[in-house]
Design a protein around this motif. Structure first.
Motif, PDB file in Angstrom:
ATOM      1  N   THR A   1       0.819  -1.618  -0.100  1.00  0.00           N
ATOM      2  CA  THR A   1       0.418   0.155   0.180  1.00  0.00           C
ATOM      3  C   THR A   1       0.792   1.469  -0.129  1.00  0.00           C
ATOM      4  O   THR A   1       1.700   1.953   1.443  1.00  0.00           O
ATOM      5  CB  THR A   1      -0.704  -0.242   1.035  1.00  0.00           C
ATOM      6  OG1 THR A   1      -1.529  -0.803   1.319  1.00  0.00           O
ATOM      7  CG2 THR A   1      -1.993   1.042   1.530  1.00  0.00           C
ATOM      8  N   ALA A   2       0.627   2.571  -1.192  1.00  0.00           N
ATOM      9  CA  ALA A   2       1.663   3.285  -1.244  1.00  0.00           C
ATOM     10  C   ALA A   2       0.666   4.424  -1.155  1.00  0.00           C
ATOM     11  O   ALA A   2      -0.514   4.138  -1.039  1.00  0.00           O
ATOM     12  CB  ALA A   2       2.582   3.444  -2.036  1.00  0.00           C
ATOM     13  N   ILE A   3       1.555   5.662  -0.668  1.00  0.00           N
ATOM     14  CA  ILE A   3       0.620   6.774  -1.029  1.00  0.00           C
ATOM     15  C   ILE A   3       1.687   8.155  -1.548  1.00  0.00           C
ATOM     16  O   ILE A   3       3.228   7.928  -1.583  1.00  0.00           O
ATOM     17  CB  ILE A   3       0.196   7.606   0.727  1.00  0.00           C
ATOM     18  CG1 ILE A   3      -0.838   8.466  -0.263  1.00  0.00           C
ATOM     19  CG2 ILE A   3       1.313   7.600   1.224  1.00  0.00           C
ATOM     20  CD1 ILE A   3      -1.317   8.653   1.377  1.00  0.00           C
ATOM     21  N   ILE A   4       1.253   8.792  -2.732  1.00  0.00           N
ATOM     22  CA  ILE A   4       2.110   9.338  -3.443  1.00  0.00           C
ATOM     23  C   ILE A   4       1.254  10.594  -3.399  1.00  0.00           C
ATOM     24  O   ILE A   4       0.293  11.442  -3.916  1.00  0.00           O
ATOM     25  CB  ILE A   4       1.911   9.076  -4.956  1.00  0.00           C
ATOM     26  CG1 ILE A   4       3.069   7.888  -4.604  1.00  0.00           C
ATOM     27  CG2 ILE A   4       2.824   9.951  -5.535  1.00  0.00           C
ATOM     28  CD1 ILE A   4       3.302   6.642  -6.065  1.00  0.00           C
ATOM     29  N   GLY A   5       1.828  12.435  -3.100  1.00  0.00           N
ATOM     30  CA  GLY A   5       1.573  13.200  -3.704  1.00  0.00           C
ATOM     31  C   GLY A   5       2.380  14.469  -3.619  1.00  0.00           C
ATOM     32  O   GLY A   5       3.390  14.068  -4.218  1.00  0.00           O
ATOM     33  N   SER A   6       2.510  15.648  -4.552  1.00  0.00           N
ATOM     34  CA  SER A   6       2.943  16.471  -4.958  1.00  0.00           C
ATOM     35  C   SER A   6       2.907  17.510  -3.826  1.00  0.00           C
ATOM     36  O   SER A   6       1.245  17.865  -3.940  1.00  0.00           O
ATOM     37  CB  SER A   6       3.309  16.952  -6.119  1.00  0.00           C
ATOM     38  OG  SER A   6       2.107  17.432  -6.661  1.00  0.00           O
TER      39      SER A   6
ATOM     40  N   GLY B   1       2.609  16.520  -1.321  1.00  0.00           N
ATOM     41  CA  GLY B   1       3.631  15.810  -0.812  1.00  0.00           C
ATOM     42  C   GLY B   1       3.837  15.730   0.566  1.00  0.00           C
ATOM     43  O   GLY B   1       4.164  14.482   1.228  1.00  0.00           O
ATOM     44  N   LEU B   2       4.035  17.034   1.646  1.00  0.00           N
ATOM     45  CA  LEU B   2       3.461  16.774   3.128  1.00  0.00           C
ATOM     46  C   LEU B   2       2.262  16.592   3.141  1.00  0.00           C
ATOM     47  O   LEU B   2       2.577  15.271   4.102  1.00  0.00           O
ATOM     48  CB  LEU B   2       2.815  18.724   3.311  1.00  0.00           C
ATOM     49  CG  LEU B   2       3.265  19.728   3.183  1.00  0.00           C
ATOM     50  CD1 LEU B   2       3.222  20.225   3.657  1.00  0.00           C
ATOM     51  CD2 LEU B   2       5.108  19.456   3.532  1.00  0.00           C
TER      52      LEU B   2
ATOM     53  N   ALA C   1       5.542   5.848  -0.146  1.00  0.00           N
ATOM     54  CA  ALA C   1       5.771   7.173  -0.108  1.00  0.00           C
ATOM     55  C   ALA C   1       5.915   6.988  -0.560  1.00  0.00           C
ATOM     56  O   ALA C   1       7.700   7.375  -0.701  1.00  0.00           O
ATOM     57  CB  ALA C   1       5.111   7.874   1.366  1.00  0.00           C
ATOM     58  N   ALA C   2       5.465   8.716  -1.698  1.00  0.00           N
ATOM     59  CA  ALA C   2       6.776   9.417  -2.473  1.00  0.00           C
ATOM     60  C   ALA C   2       6.057  11.042  -2.017  1.00  0.00           C
ATOM     61  O   ALA C   2       4.516  11.133  -2.122  1.00  0.00           O
ATOM     62  CB  ALA C   2       5.806   8.734  -3.216  1.00  0.00           C
ATOM     63  N   CYS C   3       6.729  11.820  -1.664  1.00  0.00           N
ATOM     64  CA  CYS C   3       6.947  12.942  -0.965  1.00  0.00           C
ATOM     65  C   CYS C   3       7.039  13.836  -2.076  1.00  0.00           C
ATOM     66  O   CYS C   3       8.634  14.218  -1.816  1.00  0.00           O
ATOM     67  CB  CYS C   3       6.501  13.412   0.460  1.00  0.00           C
ATOM     68  SG  CYS C   3       6.399  11.880   1.266  1.00  0.00           S
TER      69      CYS C   3
END
Length: 303
Positions: free
Chosen positions: A171-176, A180-181, A197-199
């Motif tokens: 399970t991953a979570i990604i945002g910008s 990102g925060l 996660a990718a921030c």
């Protein structure tokens, strides 16, 4: 078609439409709208199912992504720029990375800032910094409710409704930017839910863009203290962070350096448990994030 879902935080009502896959299977998108979420504006989803999903019994890992309106279709995007997240996933699948379902969670318009601003950072901010946050938030900060909705309502529904592998490592979570925060907040605050996660281009100043020139030591301290107290040991988690040096990204380097140090102090090994990349010349926009998303996915999901 209307689906009614009873989950931990209450009743959700979703209107569903589907976008069939093309003759050459590129996956397909299902959209849900008018999702009731307690304490939040109505939510909306665009869910991408990878090629082969409909013709097999295979179960898939899942990636949750913020700003879902900017992921797949330029007609839905804010600036006619998209992440092309489906294309990025197809690209890394060609390199041997296992396919994943992508759950794009649309941003709720003017509520975006207060939904994505981590509540612990807001609560810990000194008055001067909090006043800057308030200018953008224009109302109560709701990110703790948003995170609870993702972890306790949305994810269980996704796991019931699709063939998923629900463990945190899958399970991953990604945002910008503000997303990102939110992604870094999620993996720190809910380590039992998110293992990746990718921030990207995280907006560490956490204030209106017009007020972030220079370096705010108060903002840096908020993040340093938050990760020091909350992050914990890696425990098989993996986090990608990055930034450029053009447009809004030009202000992020000193904050990112301190966040990197906080991760290292918590026992995270750079290159193994977390990655922090700098992209010279990269601006703060969807085209930049799209350009490096395949690299992000390949690093996050490597065996």
């Amino acid at each position: 078609m209307m689906l009614r879902l009873l989950a931990g935080m209450g009743m959700l009502l979703l209107a569903m439409t589907t976008h069939p896959a093309a003759a050459q299977d590129q996956g397909r998108i299902i959209e849900y709208s008018d999702i009731a979420a307690a304490g939040l504006p109505p939510q909306r989803l665009s869910i991408w199912l990878p090629p082969g999903y409909d013709g097999s019994n295979r179960s898939y890992p899942v990636v949750y992504m913020h700003d879902g309106h900017n992921l797949f279709d330029r007609r839905n995007s804010n600036f006619e720029k998209i992440w092309a997240a489906d294309k990025a996933m197809l690209a890394v699948m060609g390199k041997g990375i296992e396919p994943r379902i992508i759950v794009g969670i649309w941003a709720p318009g003017e509520d975006r800032f207060r939904q994505y601003l981590p509540k612990p950072a807001y609560d810990a901010a000194p008055p001067e910094l909090r006043a800057k946050m308030d200018v953008m938030a224009k109302g109560p900060v709701t990110s703790s409710r948003y995170l609870a909705w993702i972890g306790d309502v949305l994810k269980p529904w996704v796991d019931r409704s699709f063939r998923t592998r629900p463990a945190k490592i899958n399970t991953a979570i990604i945002g910008s930017s503000m997303g990102g925060l939110m992604s870094c907040y999620a993996i720190a605050a809910r380590p039992e839910v998110f293992g990746r996660a990718a921030c990207m281009s995280s907006h560490w100043p956490a204030a209106i863009p017009d007020a972030v020139a220079g370096y705010d030591a108060q903002a840096a301290k908020v993040w340093r203290d938050y990760f020091s107290s909350t992050l914990g040991k890696p425990d098989a988690r993996r986090v990608w962070m990055d930034h450029g040096d053009a447009t809004l990204d030009q202000f992020y380097a000193p904050y990112q350096k301190e966040v990197d140090q906080a991760f290292a102090s918590a026992g995270w090994q750079e290159g193994a448990d977390f990655e922090s990349r700098f992209y010279p010349g990269a601006p703060h926009d969807e085209d930049a994030w799209a350009a490096r998303l395949p690299e992000v996915l390949e690093w996050l999901f490597r065996p």
